[in-house]
Design an enzyme around this catalytic site. Structure first.
Site, PDB file in Angstrom:
ATOM      1  N   GLY A 102       0.832  -1.209   0.000  1.00  0.00           N
ATOM      2  CA  GLY A 102       0.000   0.000   0.000  1.00  0.00           C
ATOM      3  C   GLY A 102       0.855   1.243   0.000  1.00  0.00           C
ATOM      4  N   ASN A 103       0.229   2.379   0.278  1.00  0.00           N
ATOM      5  CA  ASN A 103       0.962   3.640   0.363  1.00  0.00           C
ATOM      6  C   ASN A 103       0.347   4.516   1.443  1.00  0.00           C
ATOM      7  OD1 ASN A 103      -1.151   5.412  -0.929  1.00  0.00           O
ATOM      8  ND2 ASN A 103      -0.749   4.046  -2.654  1.00  0.00           N
ATOM      9  N   ARG A 104       0.907   5.699   1.616  1.00  0.00           N
ATOM     10  CA  ARG A 104       0.550   6.527   2.766  1.00  0.00           C
ATOM     11  C   ARG A 104      -0.566   7.530   2.482  1.00  0.00           C
ATOM     12  NH1 ARG A 104       5.848   9.255   4.896  1.00  0.00           N
ATOM     13  NH2 ARG A 104       4.354  10.004   6.445  1.00  0.00           N
ATOM     14  N   ALA A 164      -3.967   7.663  -4.945  1.00  0.00           N
ATOM     15  CA  ALA A 164      -2.616   7.170  -5.194  1.00  0.00           C
ATOM     16  C   ALA A 164      -2.700   5.674  -5.487  1.00  0.00           C
ATOM     17  CB  ALA A 164      -1.725   7.429  -3.983  1.00  0.00           C
TER      18      ALA A 164
END
Length: 405
Positions: free
Chosen positions: A208-210, A275
């Site tokens: 995943g990402n932030r 994102a």
């Protein structure tokens, strides 16, 4: 507008009137000068002492109190914003037909500022042709009518017609004030994506990402407050639903792609603030991947995800639609943040690219953002550090200018 924005909070006679007390508290505590104008029916649900205590002003539904001050004219004339919450079917009908039999309906006729209605009623009442015609009439005249939420209604009933959360009505109202009451997106359909996608390795682990979704949600609120019909595609976001916005929830990049492409087919503008993961595992384990006894780590083979922004920019369902992308850049040996962003703008084919320098983890999860908005026409707009809601307004300014009227 003065130092303290003057807000009229109209309250009509529905059970959701008790929730309007929370809305009033938020306005008052954030420095707004609030005048509460309830209907007589609203006072059957919440008494005048509550409204007076929270607003610090006397409260009456009558045009006959303090007649020397001409309240039926002055309150509307002096307001910077009127919010009717809840707005019943009866109140919407009176407003649409210009009836003026109490202080609130007189105020609505004299107000020349933005007017927001937050309906709350049973599903059948909301869906009735008479109500829908009244809502259409109000919107045509420039009023902002928030789409009601779906959920639990009075008694055992559920459906569309639920009063949106007071905190989100407050944010919507703040967006209206921040946008100067503009309705330049009225009649437009827009799509906003927000959050970060997840690509699963096994039933419990994912890549995943932030991304928090804060910027995408600010964009959705701002568009709704400027009159747009908004679809928000949210990837793994835990924020409250913005008032008046349709939410489509997704997890993976493939799901995000399908939802955005579907929604974009009827949209005037798409803003890709989400994102999406660039890569995903080539295979997903059905069972949790176990630790090896020898301490070795498993190897993970990745494949590239579809490029959603490139796809919707190069294959537009509406030739005159406006597509906006986001670029989170850090710069590297191949070029600066701005150089990489200009190359990305040309490659993706979108109309605008909002460039964030995320070196050191900046922007993610923060209520503050700064950016440069690049246009395919060669324009570049520097937006200094400020609230993400402020950046959202600038982005929609650019979109509205390109949509034309």
């Amino acid at each position: 507008m003065g130092e303290r924005p003057r807000v009229v909070l109209g309250v009509s006679g529905g059970i959701a009137a008790y929730k309007a007390a929370e809305l009033l508290r938020r306005f008052a505590e954030s420095g707004h000068d609030v005048t509460v104008v309830p209907t007589a029916a609203a006072l059957e649900f919440v008494g005048a002492p509550t409204w007076s205590a929270l607003s610090g002003k006397p409260v009456s539904p009558s045009t006959w109190d303090h007649v020397e001050e001409v309240p039926h004219v002055r309150i509307g004339q002096q307001a910077d914003l009127v919010v009717v919450a809840p707005a019943t079917a009866d109140l919407l009908a009176k407003a649409a037909h210009g009836l003026a039999d109490d202080l609130l309906t007189n105020t609505l006729l004299t107000a020349r500022c933005p007017v927001v209605f937050a309906p709350a009623m049973h599903t059948e009442m909301w869906e009735h042709p008479a109500t829908q015609d009244n809502v259409a009439t109000l919107r045509r005249r420039g009023a902002l009518v928030i789409e009601p939420a779906e959920g639990r209604l009075t008694g055992k009933d559920t459906g569309k017609g639920r009063f949106p959360e007071p905190a989100e009505i407050f944010e919507y109202a703040r967006s209206v004030l921040a946008g100067g009451g503009r309705t330049d997106l009225a009649g437009r359909r827009v799509v906003v994506s927000a959050g970060g996608t997840r690509e699963y390795l096994d039933p419990v682990r994912f890549l995943g990402n932030r991304s928090s979704g804060l910027q995408g949600y600010a964009l959705a609120r701002a568009a709704a407050a400027r009159g747009a019909e908004v679809t928000l595609v949210a990837a793994n976001v835990t924020l409250p639903d913005p008032a008046g916005v349709k939410i489509v929830r997704v997890e993976t990049t493939a799901e995000l792609r399908d939802a955005v492409v579907t929604a974009a087919s009827g949209a005037d503008a798409v803003v890709m603030a989400a994102a999406p993961a660039d890569f995903r595992p080539t295979s997903v384990s059905d069972a949790k991947i176990k630790k090896a006894t020898d301490g070795s780590a498993p190897s993970i083979e990745l494949t590239q995800n579809p490029d959603i922004l490139h796809e919707i920019s190069h294959h537009r369902s509406r030739p005159n639609s406006v597509i906006v992308g986001f670029a989170a850049e850090t710069g590297d040996e191949t070029g600066s943040v701005l150089e990489l962003a200009r190359a990305k703008l040309a490659r993706k084919g979108c109309d605008l690219l909002v460039v964030n320098d995320v070196s050191g983890g900046a922007v993610f999860g923060s209520p503050v953002n700064e950016a440069i908005i690049l246009g395919k026409d060669g324009s570049a707009i520097d937006v200094p550090a400020g609230a993400k809601s402020a950046l959202a307004e600038v982005i929609w300014d650019q979109v509205a200018a390109r949509l034309g009227h």
